[in-house]
Write an enzyme that holds these catalytic residues in place. Structure first.
Site, short mmCIF file in Angstrom:
data_model
loop_
_atom_site.label_atom_id
_atom_site.label_comp_id
_atom_site.label_asym_id
_atom_site.label_seq_id
_atom_site.Cartn_x
_atom_site.Cartn_y
_atom_site.Cartn_z
N GLY A 46 15.28 14.35 11.00
CA GLY A 46 14.64 15.62 10.69
C GLY A 46 15.37 16.75 11.38
CD GLN A 51 16.04 20.70 15.68
OE1 GLN A 51 15.47 20.35 14.66
NE2 GLN A 51 16.48 19.85 16.59
CB CYS A 103 14.40 16.72 20.13
SG CYS A 103 14.60 18.31 19.33
CG LEU A 104 19.08 15.68 15.91
CD1 LEU A 104 19.42 16.13 14.50
CD2 LEU A 104 20.00 14.56 16.35
CG HIS A 145 9.97 16.34 16.23
ND1 HIS A 145 10.12 15.67 17.43
CD2 HIS A 145 11.02 17.19 16.14
CE1 HIS A 145 11.21 16.12 18.03
NE2 HIS A 145 11.78 17.04 17.26
CD GLU A 146 12.29 18.02 12.58
OE1 GLU A 146 12.72 19.10 13.02
OE2 GLU A 146 12.60 16.92 13.07
CG HIS A 149 11.90 21.85 16.21
ND1 HIS A 149 12.51 22.22 17.39
CD2 HIS A 149 12.16 20.54 16.05
CE1 HIS A 149 13.12 21.16 17.91
NE2 HIS A 149 12.91 20.13 17.12
NI NI Z 1 13.56 18.16 17.34
#
Ligand code: NI
Length: 186
Positions: A46, A51, A103-104, A145-146, A149
Site C-alpha cells: 500500500g 509518501q 511502513c515504507l 493504514h493508508e 496516512h
Molecule cells: Ni505506511
C-alpha cells in the site's frame, strides 16, 4: 509510469492532513499509476500520496501476491488486485484485529497495531466513479493504514519521544551504512 522517491520519516508532509481531490483528472490518474509503480517497486502492499510528497487524498493498495499469468493453479484471492482510490473514506467498521505492521516511510520499524477486522471504504475510482470496497483481513488493515496516512497518522505515533529519537538515531546509522556500501561490491 515512474517510480517516485518515497518520503521518509520524519518529513513534515507525513504528519499533515492531506487535501480532498476536487476532480479525478489525467494528472491524478498519472499520480495513481506512478504510485502503483512505486509500491510494486518497493515492494509494498500500500502507498498513500503523502509518501511520495503529494498532500492529496489518494492511495493505492494491492495485498495480492504476484503470480505468473499462466499459473492457473494459484487460488484467485492471492492474485494481484490493485485498488487506486481517490478521497477514500471508511463508512463502516467491524471487529478488531492485531497485526504487526511496517511502513515504507519508516524503514526497519514494525509495530503491533489494533485495527478493525473489516472496513467498508467509499472512494472514487480512477475514472471518478464512486465505488465501495469491503475489506477483510490484510486488505482491511492496509486500507486503514493508508487512510491513516491521509490524516497524518503514522504507526510510530504511539512511541514515546525518547523511543522516537532512538529510532531516528538508528535510522541515521542505517543510512550511513547504506551510503558506505558501494553498489556492485560484495
Ligand atoms: Ni505506511
Amino acid at each position: 509510469m515512474a517510480v517516485l522517491p518515497i518520503t521518509i520519516y520524519p518529513a513534515p508532509i507525513l504528519k499533515r492532513k492531506a487535501k480532498q481531490v476536487p476532480a479525478v483528472t489525467d494528472e491524478i490518474r498519472r499520480l495513481l499509476d506512478d504510485m502503483a509503480e512505486t509500491m510494486y517497486a518497493a515492494p509494498g502492499i500500500g502507498l498513500a500520496a503523502p509518501q511520495v510528497n503529494v498532500g492529496l487524498r489518494v492511495i493505492v493498495v494491492d495485498v495480492g501476491e504476484p503470480v505468473p499469468l499462466l499459473d492457473r493453479t494459484e487460488p484467485k484471492e492471492t492474485r494481484r488486485k490493485l485498488y487506486q482510490l481517490v478521497n477514500p473514506e471508511i463508512v463502516a467498521r467491524e471487529g478488531e484485529v492485531e497485526n504487526e505492521e511496517g511502513c515504507l516511510s519508516i524503514p526497519h520499524f514494525r509495530q503491533v497495531m489494533k485495527r478493525r477486522a473489516k472496513v467498508t471504504v467509499r472512494a472514487l475510482d480512477r475514472t471518478g466513479k464512486p465505488i465501495e470496497i469491503a475489506g477483510h483481513e490484510l486488505l482491511s488493515v492496509a486500507l486503514q493504514h493508508e487512510i491513516d496516512h491521509l490524516e497524518g497518522k503514522l504507526i510510530i505515533d504511539g512511541l514515546s519521544q525518547l523511543k522516537k529519537e532512538q529510532y531516528l538515531r538508528q535510522l541515521k546509522q542505517w543510512e550511513k551504512e547504506q551510503a558506505a556500501h558501494v553498489p556492485g561490491e560484495l
